[in-house]
Design an enzyme around this catalytic site. Sequence first.
Site, PDB file in Angstrom:
ATOM      1  N   ASP A 105       0.707  -1.016  -0.104  1.00 22.04           N
ATOM      2  CA  ASP A 105      -0.235  -0.244   0.068  1.00 22.04           C
ATOM      3  C   ASP A 105       0.589   1.105  -0.177  1.00 22.04           C
ATOM      4  O   ASP A 105       0.217   2.354  -0.171  1.00 22.04           O
ATOM      5  CB  ASP A 105      -1.279   0.091   1.503  1.00 22.04           C
ATOM      6  CG  ASP A 105      -0.441  -0.060   2.655  1.00 22.04           C
ATOM      7  OD1 ASP A 105       1.348  -0.519   2.431  1.00 22.04           O
ATOM      8  OD2 ASP A 105      -0.482  -0.213   3.381  1.00 22.04           O
ATOM      9  N   GLU A 106       2.310   1.165  -0.270  1.00 21.74           N
ATOM     10  CA  GLU A 106       2.974   2.084   0.136  1.00 21.74           C
ATOM     11  C   GLU A 106       4.205   2.601  -1.546  1.00 21.74           C
ATOM     12  O   GLU A 106       4.442   1.295  -1.702  1.00 21.74           O
ATOM     13  CB  GLU A 106       4.263   2.166   0.772  1.00 21.74           C
ATOM     14  CG  GLU A 106       4.871   3.097   1.587  1.00 21.74           C
ATOM     15  CD  GLU A 106       5.293   3.050   2.820  1.00 21.74           C
ATOM     16  OE1 GLU A 106       6.237   3.952   3.007  1.00 21.74           O
ATOM     17  OE2 GLU A 106       5.395   1.532   3.234  1.00 21.74           O
TER      18      GLU A 106
END
Length: 387
Positions: A105-106
């Site tokens: 998610d990054e």
Amino acid sequence: MDTQRAIVHMDLDSFFVSVELLRRPELKGKPLIIGGSSERGVVASCSYEARKFGVHSAMSSQHAKKLCPEAIWISGEMGEYSRYSKVVRQIIQDKSPLFEQASIDEFYIDISGMDTFFGIEKWTKELRQTIIKESGLPISYGLSVNKFVSKIATSQSKPNGELYVPAGTEKEFLAPLAIEKMPMVGKKTTEILNQAGIFDIRTLSNTPINVLEKLVGNTANGLLQRANGIDHSPVEPFTERKSISTETTFEVDTTNTAMLENTILKMVEELCFAIRTQEFLTGCLTIKLKYANFEKETKQATFSYTSSDAELMQNAIAIFKSLYKNQKKVRLIGVKFSNLMHGTYQVSLFENPKKTKNLYEAMDKIRTKFGEDAVKRALGKSGQSFD
């Protein structure tokens, strides 16, 4: 004259929770916890409503239940999270000159030099809006001259926000923040620095290097540089690894199932170590057998994403037992992990105790320092290959 660096850090807000809310919008505004609700479970993610009660990721489920007894528990669907991560990654890939996926998610994006043609802040804002519109997920970003400052800027902009730290203002931005806001400062380091009277980044940035070395050893220089807003680490170009595999060819063809299973266990253990060091999880395992007459058989199974030795060994042996029924002499065994996705072991800790994670981390450290054979389980020699 060198081009001024411009690095964007983007982080999907409460990613697992946000995905679940897309699937079940009626849960919006309620305290949600993603993870295992059993006695041995661990919180993988939680909504901001749950965080107000003190719940956070990696907390034991038992503790979380005491803090927030009215929370709604969801076991989690790693396949869905991976799918949404790929949607966001594709949007970034289509629009970015250079990006790195740091986790599920990054993301980091290098847009250095873009100011010549298009304002970097305007470009980043538009990319964020595109992601929100096309994925339906909230996402925050930080923009600065390096990865370190951008990551902290993102944490300060959450939830669902944006923060630009113009070049030359890095120290001013960092100065009032608590030292634990720094990614490389954990609980132990925080305690050591606090005992020395260092509570904020301003104080840390002005601490003499010889003093810091006595406090934190050889990490002092890196700590001091980052406290002063300096970080030269590059954005690593994204490359998608699809699988990792290993094979063993026996000197003598065999029907010894105990030896075959023992060999499989060792191969799985080696691959688990490899994907953990590369920060990957796998959702599919394949066993390949080649017989003395050179015939081949393969069988695979899919499951929730993991990098756990125990889980993958259990799956591997089950596949082997269902595949090897004819007692033919085996010449070669192969094991392959596929459906790889970025993530750490903690992501899959929905129903596993924290001590298991600590055990794997300890084993991996030993192997990294002394070699893969420093912790051994079984027989056979094998060679790994990434695709």
